[in-house]
Write an enzyme that holds these catalytic residues in place. Structure first.
Site, PDB file in Angstrom:
ATOM      1  N   GLU A  16     119.794 -35.374  59.409  1.00 51.38           N
ATOM      2  CA  GLU A  16     119.152 -36.130  60.487  1.00 51.38           C
ATOM      3  C   GLU A  16     119.137 -37.629  60.181  1.00 51.38           C
ATOM      4  O   GLU A  16     118.278 -38.363  60.668  1.00 51.38           O
ATOM      5  CB  GLU A  16     117.733 -35.607  60.694  1.00 51.38           C
ATOM      6  CG  GLU A  16     117.689 -34.143  61.102  1.00 51.38           C
ATOM      7  CD  GLU A  16     116.269 -33.602  61.153  1.00 51.38           C
ATOM      8  OE1 GLU A  16     115.567 -33.888  62.132  1.00 51.38           O
ATOM      9  OE2 GLU A  16     115.869 -32.902  60.207  1.00 51.38           O
ATOM     10  N   SER A 195     115.908 -30.811  63.819  1.00 52.47           N
ATOM     11  CA  SER A 195     116.762 -31.271  64.911  1.00 52.47           C
ATOM     12  C   SER A 195     117.784 -30.234  65.344  1.00 52.47           C
ATOM     13  O   SER A 195     118.869 -30.572  65.820  1.00 52.47           O
ATOM     14  CB  SER A 195     117.477 -32.584  64.532  1.00 52.47           C
ATOM     15  OG  SER A 195     116.550 -33.623  64.393  1.00 52.47           O
ATOM     16  N   TYR A 264     119.770 -35.067  71.552  1.00 51.44           N
ATOM     17  CA  TYR A 264     120.134 -36.447  71.254  1.00 51.44           C
ATOM     18  C   TYR A 264     121.255 -37.020  72.110  1.00 51.44           C
ATOM     19  O   TYR A 264     121.683 -38.144  71.876  1.00 51.44           O
ATOM     20  CB  TYR A 264     120.487 -36.562  69.763  1.00 51.44           C
ATOM     21  CG  TYR A 264     119.321 -36.164  68.888  1.00 51.44           C
ATOM     22  CD1 TYR A 264     118.148 -36.910  68.880  1.00 51.44           C
ATOM     23  CD2 TYR A 264     119.369 -35.014  68.102  1.00 51.44           C
ATOM     24  CE1 TYR A 264     117.060 -36.540  68.103  1.00 51.44           C
ATOM     25  CE2 TYR A 264     118.285 -34.645  67.318  1.00 51.44           C
ATOM     26  CZ  TYR A 264     117.136 -35.409  67.320  1.00 51.44           C
ATOM     27  OH  TYR A 264     116.064 -35.033  66.563  1.00 51.44           O
ATOM     28  N   ARG A 303     104.241 -32.951  65.658  1.00 57.78           N
ATOM     29  CA  ARG A 303     104.533 -32.392  66.978  1.00 57.78           C
ATOM     30  C   ARG A 303     104.587 -30.886  66.833  1.00 57.78           C
ATOM     31  O   ARG A 303     105.245 -30.375  65.921  1.00 57.78           O
ATOM     32  CB  ARG A 303     105.877 -32.907  67.508  1.00 57.78           C
ATOM     33  CG  ARG A 303     106.083 -32.635  69.005  1.00 57.78           C
ATOM     34  CD  ARG A 303     107.512 -32.872  69.446  1.00 57.78           C
ATOM     35  NE  ARG A 303     108.397 -31.855  68.885  1.00 57.78           N
ATOM     36  CZ  ARG A 303     109.489 -32.121  68.171  1.00 57.78           C
ATOM     37  NH1 ARG A 303     109.827 -33.363  67.904  1.00 57.78           N
ATOM     38  NH2 ARG A 303     110.230 -31.138  67.705  1.00 57.78           N
ATOM     39  N   ASP A 305     105.492 -27.252  68.583  1.00 59.54           N
ATOM     40  CA  ASP A 305     106.358 -26.710  69.630  1.00 59.54           C
ATOM     41  C   ASP A 305     106.013 -25.254  69.920  1.00 59.54           C
ATOM     42  O   ASP A 305     105.777 -24.465  68.992  1.00 59.54           O
ATOM     43  CB  ASP A 305     107.826 -26.795  69.201  1.00 59.54           C
ATOM     44  CG  ASP A 305     108.250 -28.228  68.878  1.00 59.54           C
ATOM     45  OD1 ASP A 305     107.532 -29.164  69.280  1.00 59.54           O
ATOM     46  OD2 ASP A 305     109.296 -28.398  68.228  1.00 59.54           O
ATOM     47  N   GLU A 319     107.148 -23.928  65.988  1.00 61.54           N
ATOM     48  CA  GLU A 319     107.121 -24.627  64.707  1.00 61.54           C
ATOM     49  C   GLU A 319     106.344 -25.930  64.828  1.00 61.54           C
ATOM     50  O   GLU A 319     106.000 -26.378  65.925  1.00 61.54           O
ATOM     51  CB  GLU A 319     108.527 -24.896  64.195  1.00 61.54           C
ATOM     52  CG  GLU A 319     109.349 -25.817  65.083  1.00 61.54           C
ATOM     53  CD  GLU A 319     110.764 -25.974  64.577  1.00 61.54           C
ATOM     54  OE1 GLU A 319     111.276 -25.054  63.921  1.00 61.54           O
ATOM     55  OE2 GLU A 319     111.370 -27.035  64.849  1.00 61.54           O
ATOM     56  N   ASN A 321     106.442 -30.008  63.385  1.00 64.12           N
ATOM     57  CA  ASN A 321     107.265 -31.047  62.774  1.00 64.12           C
ATOM     58  C   ASN A 321     106.359 -32.159  62.272  1.00 64.12           C
ATOM     59  O   ASN A 321     105.651 -32.799  63.060  1.00 64.12           O
ATOM     60  CB  ASN A 321     108.249 -31.620  63.795  1.00 64.12           C
ATOM     61  CG  ASN A 321     109.279 -30.605  64.230  1.00 64.12           C
ATOM     62  OD1 ASN A 321     110.329 -30.482  63.615  1.00 64.12           O
ATOM     63  ND2 ASN A 321     108.977 -29.867  65.284  1.00 64.12           N
ATOM     64  N   GLY A 325     110.811 -36.950  65.907  1.00 64.77           N
ATOM     65  CA  GLY A 325     111.542 -38.110  66.402  1.00 64.77           C
ATOM     66  C   GLY A 325     110.573 -39.171  66.883  1.00 64.77           C
ATOM     67  O   GLY A 325     109.595 -38.871  67.571  1.00 64.77           O
TER      68      GLY A 325
END
Length: 368
Positions: A16, A195, A264, A303, A305, A319, A321, A325
């Protein structure tokens, strides 16, 4: 009043790497220069720390080795700071550490988001944005993360974990096990990657072996999950011991699933904030996001999810993070913007949380 020196780390030995550069560019542009002295530190794909000139431009050029001087972080808590190695052509008697007040490691993936850099910063006694060694490491390892979520009573999609050694010695048996327990389709992913790197959606038994082999190229452990037809929902968490949770958002990929390209590539994913879900469901997700954050001993930001089964409406935790991002258009800042916190104010808040957490740790005893 003296301005705080904020070191922004970016790049790194990770799949990443490019994502980190984009996140750092946004942070470097938005951070309040009237309040902070900013020290950009680029980490090459080989792990060299560079500070000369414009490290971000150097890493983006793909030729970051024009200046042979590197930098290292002093791991001595009595004299922490950045040491810029002298030019080999110039004799210097002594190199003094350059003072750093707080570090913002805008690093995604391995050797940055996984507890390794956090361990270095702990040794140096430097405040830093984000989760500590434990939260970062667990947040990177999907298998350990799932086990802690299960212990906390949080709902997960059915899954099977595969180890590299077993895959090499009992491949056929494991393939049969996945088919029997999960059926098809399934999602195959490395346990330690972000990612959506190395992830494959497998619809047929004959394609499973190749997908698992690909995932093993990125990690020693592979997760195989039941492939439900889901909506993808996300919350942003901010805080330390008493975290706040943003409104709920939804990502709607225009590809078959939310893979690296969908994340992305411009115009391949739509974002809906707030998500069009019942208020009761949104509140349940926000509560689960808070519980997930605390279950992994996270700090600063994360974050979280979720999946919502389109057929049954049932919600699953996917999950967490620990360094999502972080561009202006990334989901994490956008969720906070929709919740009333601007991007520059979010950066400022994260730095304050880092300093607050470091002050609490400094008050602890390290000897009898």
């Amino acid at each position: 009043m003296r301005k705080l020196t904020v070191a922004v780390l970016f790049g790194g030995r990770s799949g990443e790497h490019e994502v980190s550069l984009d996140s750092a560019a946004s942070v470097l542009e938005a951070i309040d220069r009237a309040k902070y002295d900013v020290l950009p530190i680029g980490i090459t794909r080989e792990g060299r720390w560079i500070t000369a000139g414009d490290p971000l431009a150097a890493l983006r050029s793909g030729h970051p080795n024009g200046d042979n001087r590197t930098a290292i972080l002093a791991g001595d808590p009595t004299a922490p700071g950045l040491i810029r190695m002298p030019d080999p052509a110039v004799a210097e008697a002594q190199v003094a550490p350059e003072k750093i007040d707080v570090v913002f490691p805008v690093l995604h993936g391995t050797y940055g988001e996984d507890g390794t850099v956090q361990g270095l910063l702990e040794l140096a006694g430097l405040p830093y944005v984000g989760s500590g060694v434990l939260g970062s490491a667990v947040g990177m390892d999907k298998l350990t993360m799932k086990r802690l979520f299960q212990h906390a009573g949080l709902p997960l999609v059915p899954y099977v974990a595969l180890r590299g050694r077993d895959w090499r010695t009992r491949r056929g048996e494991l393939l049969d096990q996945v088919a029997d327990l999960l059926g098809f389709p399934v999602f195959v992913k490395p346990a330690n990657a972000g990612s959506s790197v190395g992830i494959t959606k497998v619809k047929r038994p004959q394609d499973l072996e190749a997908a698992v082999a690909l995932a093993f190229e990125y990690d020693r452990t592979v997760i195989v999950e039941e492939g439900l037809d889901v909506r993808e929902l996300e919350c942003a968490v901010l805080g330390n011991d008493e975290p706040e949770v943003s409104v709920v958002g939804e990502v709607v990929p225009k590809r078959e699933f939310y893979d690296y390209e969908a994340k992305y590539t411009p115009n391949l994913t739509d974002v809906v904030i707030p998500a069009d879900i019942p208020a009761r469901t949104a509140e349940s997700l926000r509560d689960m996001a808070r519980r997930a954050f605390l279950a992994l001993d996270c700090a600063g930001l994360a974050r979280v999810d979720f999946f919502m089964d389109r057929r049954t409406g049932r919600v699953y935790l996917n999950e967490l993070n620990t360094m999502p991002g972080f561009t202006r258009t990334s989901m994490y800042p956008k969720l906070w913007q929709a919740s009333g916190l601007s991007y520059p104010a979010l950066i400022d808040r994260l730095i304050s949380l880092a300093l607050e957490r470091a002050e609490e740790k400094r008050a602890l005893r390290t000897s009898r």
